[in-house]
Design a protein around this motif. Structure first.
Motif, PDB file in Angstrom:
ATOM      1  N   TYR A 153       6.735  24.760 -17.933  1.00 33.37           N
ATOM      2  CA  TYR A 153       6.385  23.497 -18.877  1.00 33.37           C
ATOM      3  C   TYR A 153       5.631  22.471 -17.898  1.00 33.37           C
ATOM      4  O   TYR A 153       4.567  21.875 -18.125  1.00 33.37           O
ATOM      5  CB  TYR A 153       7.215  23.099 -19.637  1.00 33.37           C
ATOM      6  CG  TYR A 153       7.199  21.886 -20.630  1.00 33.37           C
ATOM      7  CD1 TYR A 153       6.126  21.965 -21.525  1.00 33.37           C
ATOM      8  CD2 TYR A 153       7.388  20.556 -20.035  1.00 33.37           C
ATOM      9  CE1 TYR A 153       5.723  20.747 -22.366  1.00 33.37           C
ATOM     10  CE2 TYR A 153       6.985  19.441 -20.902  1.00 33.37           C
ATOM     11  CZ  TYR A 153       6.185  19.596 -22.085  1.00 33.37           C
ATOM     12  OH  TYR A 153       5.792  18.759 -22.786  1.00 33.37           O
ATOM     13  N   ARG A 154       6.446  22.010 -16.810  1.00 34.46           N
ATOM     14  CA  ARG A 154       5.864  21.103 -15.999  1.00 34.46           C
ATOM     15  C   ARG A 154       4.780  21.507 -15.392  1.00 34.46           C
ATOM     16  O   ARG A 154       3.629  20.657 -15.218  1.00 34.46           O
ATOM     17  CB  ARG A 154       7.001  20.730 -14.781  1.00 34.46           C
ATOM     18  CG  ARG A 154       6.576  19.599 -14.086  1.00 34.46           C
ATOM     19  CD  ARG A 154       7.693  19.115 -13.060  1.00 34.46           C
ATOM     20  NE  ARG A 154       7.811  19.739 -11.834  1.00 34.46           N
ATOM     21  CZ  ARG A 154       8.578  19.365 -11.112  1.00 34.46           C
ATOM     22  NH1 ARG A 154       9.148  18.258 -10.887  1.00 34.46           N
ATOM     23  NH2 ARG A 154       8.667  20.149 -10.093  1.00 34.46           N
ATOM     24  N   LEU A 191       8.944  13.813 -15.894  1.00 38.08           N
ATOM     25  CA  LEU A 191       9.500  14.957 -15.296  1.00 38.08           C
ATOM     26  C   LEU A 191       9.753  14.983 -14.079  1.00 38.08           C
ATOM     27  O   LEU A 191       9.842  15.906 -13.186  1.00 38.08           O
ATOM     28  CB  LEU A 191       8.083  16.202 -15.942  1.00 38.08           C
ATOM     29  CG  LEU A 191       8.083  16.421 -17.332  1.00 38.08           C
ATOM     30  CD1 LEU A 191       6.791  17.293 -17.525  1.00 38.08           C
ATOM     31  CD2 LEU A 191       9.323  16.910 -17.822  1.00 38.08           C
ATOM     32  N   GLN A 200       0.896  19.580 -15.747  1.00 38.91           N
ATOM     33  CA  GLN A 200       0.222  19.260 -14.507  1.00 38.91           C
ATOM     34  C   GLN A 200      -1.305  19.841 -14.597  1.00 38.91           C
ATOM     35  O   GLN A 200      -2.147  19.259 -14.347  1.00 38.91           O
ATOM     36  CB  GLN A 200       0.884  19.726 -13.005  1.00 38.91           C
ATOM     37  CG  GLN A 200       2.194  19.057 -12.948  1.00 38.91           C
ATOM     38  CD  GLN A 200       2.867  19.827 -11.761  1.00 38.91           C
ATOM     39  OE1 GLN A 200       3.890  19.209 -11.456  1.00 38.91           O
ATOM     40  NE2 GLN A 200       2.401  20.798 -11.336  1.00 38.91           N
ATOM     41  N   ASP A 253       4.268  11.336 -19.130  1.00 42.99           N
ATOM     42  CA  ASP A 253       5.168  12.749 -19.263  1.00 42.99           C
ATOM     43  C   ASP A 253       5.399  13.125 -17.944  1.00 42.99           C
ATOM     44  O   ASP A 253       6.659  13.465 -17.658  1.00 42.99           O
ATOM     45  CB  ASP A 253       4.460  13.736 -20.013  1.00 42.99           C
ATOM     46  CG  ASP A 253       4.492  13.297 -21.549  1.00 42.99           C
ATOM     47  OD1 ASP A 253       5.360  12.589 -21.985  1.00 42.99           O
ATOM     48  OD2 ASP A 253       3.867  13.975 -22.342  1.00 42.99           O
ATOM     49  N   LEU A 254       4.568  13.154 -16.903  1.00 43.46           N
ATOM     50  CA  LEU A 254       4.379  13.650 -15.514  1.00 43.46           C
ATOM     51  C   LEU A 254       5.521  12.792 -15.020  1.00 43.46           C
ATOM     52  O   LEU A 254       6.453  13.146 -14.130  1.00 43.46           O
ATOM     53  CB  LEU A 254       3.417  13.851 -14.917  1.00 43.46           C
ATOM     54  CG  LEU A 254       2.450  14.869 -15.465  1.00 43.46           C
ATOM     55  CD1 LEU A 254       1.091  14.668 -14.730  1.00 43.46           C
ATOM     56  CD2 LEU A 254       2.742  16.088 -15.165  1.00 43.46           C
ATOM     57  N   ASN A 272      11.058  12.185 -22.537  1.00 43.97           N
ATOM     58  CA  ASN A 272      11.554  13.173 -21.291  1.00 43.97           C
ATOM     59  C   ASN A 272      10.273  13.929 -21.096  1.00 43.97           C
ATOM     60  O   ASN A 272      10.611  15.105 -20.398  1.00 43.97           O
ATOM     61  CB  ASN A 272      12.742  13.781 -21.563  1.00 43.97           C
ATOM     62  CG  ASN A 272      12.922  14.713 -22.412  1.00 43.97           C
ATOM     63  OD1 ASN A 272      11.960  15.205 -23.321  1.00 43.97           O
ATOM     64  ND2 ASN A 272      14.131  15.281 -22.684  1.00 43.97           N
ATOM     65  N   GLY A 273       8.983  13.962 -21.555  1.00 46.06           N
ATOM     66  CA  GLY A 273       7.956  14.823 -20.998  1.00 46.06           C
ATOM     67  C   GLY A 273       7.111  15.249 -22.213  1.00 46.06           C
ATOM     68  O   GLY A 273       6.118  16.280 -21.818  1.00 46.06           O
ATOM     69  N   VAL A 313      12.783  19.003 -24.796  1.00 47.51           N
ATOM     70  CA  VAL A 313      11.763  17.957 -24.538  1.00 47.51           C
ATOM     71  C   VAL A 313      11.393  17.124 -25.702  1.00 47.51           C
ATOM     72  O   VAL A 313      11.265  17.903 -26.672  1.00 47.51           O
ATOM     73  CB  VAL A 313      10.388  18.866 -24.010  1.00 47.51           C
ATOM     74  CG1 VAL A 313       9.128  17.884 -23.855  1.00 47.51           C
ATOM     75  CG2 VAL A 313      10.752  19.523 -22.772  1.00 47.51           C
ATOM     76  N   ALA A 358      11.399  25.351 -18.237  1.00 49.91           N
ATOM     77  CA  ALA A 358      11.142  23.994 -17.889  1.00 49.91           C
ATOM     78  C   ALA A 358      10.229  23.865 -16.550  1.00 49.91           C
ATOM     79  O   ALA A 358       9.346  22.915 -16.683  1.00 49.91           O
ATOM     80  CB  ALA A 358      12.415  23.223 -17.433  1.00 49.91           C
ATOM     81  N   GLN A 359      10.311  24.548 -15.612  1.00 50.25           N
ATOM     82  CA  GLN A 359       9.352  24.697 -14.712  1.00 50.25           C
ATOM     83  C   GLN A 359       8.095  25.060 -14.782  1.00 50.25           C
ATOM     84  O   GLN A 359       7.019  24.436 -14.563  1.00 50.25           O
ATOM     85  CB  GLN A 359       9.741  25.580 -13.446  1.00 50.25           C
ATOM     86  CG  GLN A 359       8.977  25.615 -12.376  1.00 50.25           C
ATOM     87  CD  GLN A 359       9.371  26.820 -11.399  1.00 50.25           C
ATOM     88  OE1 GLN A 359      10.356  27.496 -11.437  1.00 50.25           O
ATOM     89  NE2 GLN A 359       8.985  26.500  -9.944  1.00 50.25           N
TER      90      GLN A 359
END
Length: 204
Positions: A44-45, A90, A49, A86-87, A146-147, A142, A41-42
């Motif tokens: 992916y975020r 997240l 970005q 999405d951001l 939720n992103g 996801v 998940a990290q």
């Protein structure tokens, strides 16, 4: 007569773009981490970005250029707002999004042909969204709420909008030199995107 001036043996703009960018496209796809067992998940975020850091200035440059040939509908195709959505989902605030690093090494978009080449890359990137959406739903839970909306930015309209874009491309009266400029911009978009993602340390 005008009909004699067109070389029917010349490849279409789409064929020229596909041929000119094929290797770069494959090279980038092989480095994207969506199917990596290590993607979490990290990561992916951070990936989204980085996407925002490229798409936001890229779309701004394209749409502010005033050089996109008539017939393209930015309001239907702009993708930055979906990335912002999405951001937010997240956990990023508007302030945090505004503070994200952004790519400054963009393709030169100083002709209509160059804009077409860049748009070809951005529109083509939507085609794999269905597969990526399913993979991220299975791997990271996801979804569009939720992103993951960007991964399937056109949803059920993906196929039709790609066909509409190809029809739009086919109507552009580009000569050989202009087609070459379109390919150069498309190649610069692919390579610039990869270099940007690499600089943000989100690629394999």
């Amino acid at each position: 007569m005008h009909s004699q001036a067109h070389d029917v043996s010349a490849p279409s703009l789409l064929e020229t773009l596909r041929t000119g960018t094929g290797l770069l496209h494959v090279a980038l796809e092989q480095r994207l981490p969506f199917f990596s067992e290590r993607l979490d998940a990290q990561w992916y975020r951070r990936l989204l970005q980085a996407y925002y850091g490229f798409y936001q200035p890229m779309e701004a440059a394209l749409y502010d250029s005033g050089l996109i040939p008539d017939g393209y509908e930015p309001v239907l195709r702009v993708k930055t707002p979906t990335l912002v959505h999405d951001l937010h989902a997240l956990g990023l605030t508007d302030h945090a999004i505004h503070a994200l690093p952004r790519c400054t090494q963009l393709p030169v978009l100083n002709t209509p042909a160059a804009c077409l080449g860049a748009l070809y890359v951005l529109e083509g990137a939507t085609l794999g969204g269905q597969v990526l959406r399913r993979e991220m739903a299975l791997r990271l839970d996801v979804n569009a709420d939720n992103g993951g909306a960007f991964l399937n930015v056109y949803g059920a309209e993906t196929g039709r909008r790609w066909k509409d874009f190809l029809d739009y491309l086919s109507r552009q009266p580009l000569d050989t030199d202009a087609a070459a400029r379109a390919v150069m911009a498309a190649r610069s978009t692919f390579s610039g995107f990869e270099q940007w993602l690499d600089s943000q340390e989100v690629l394999l």
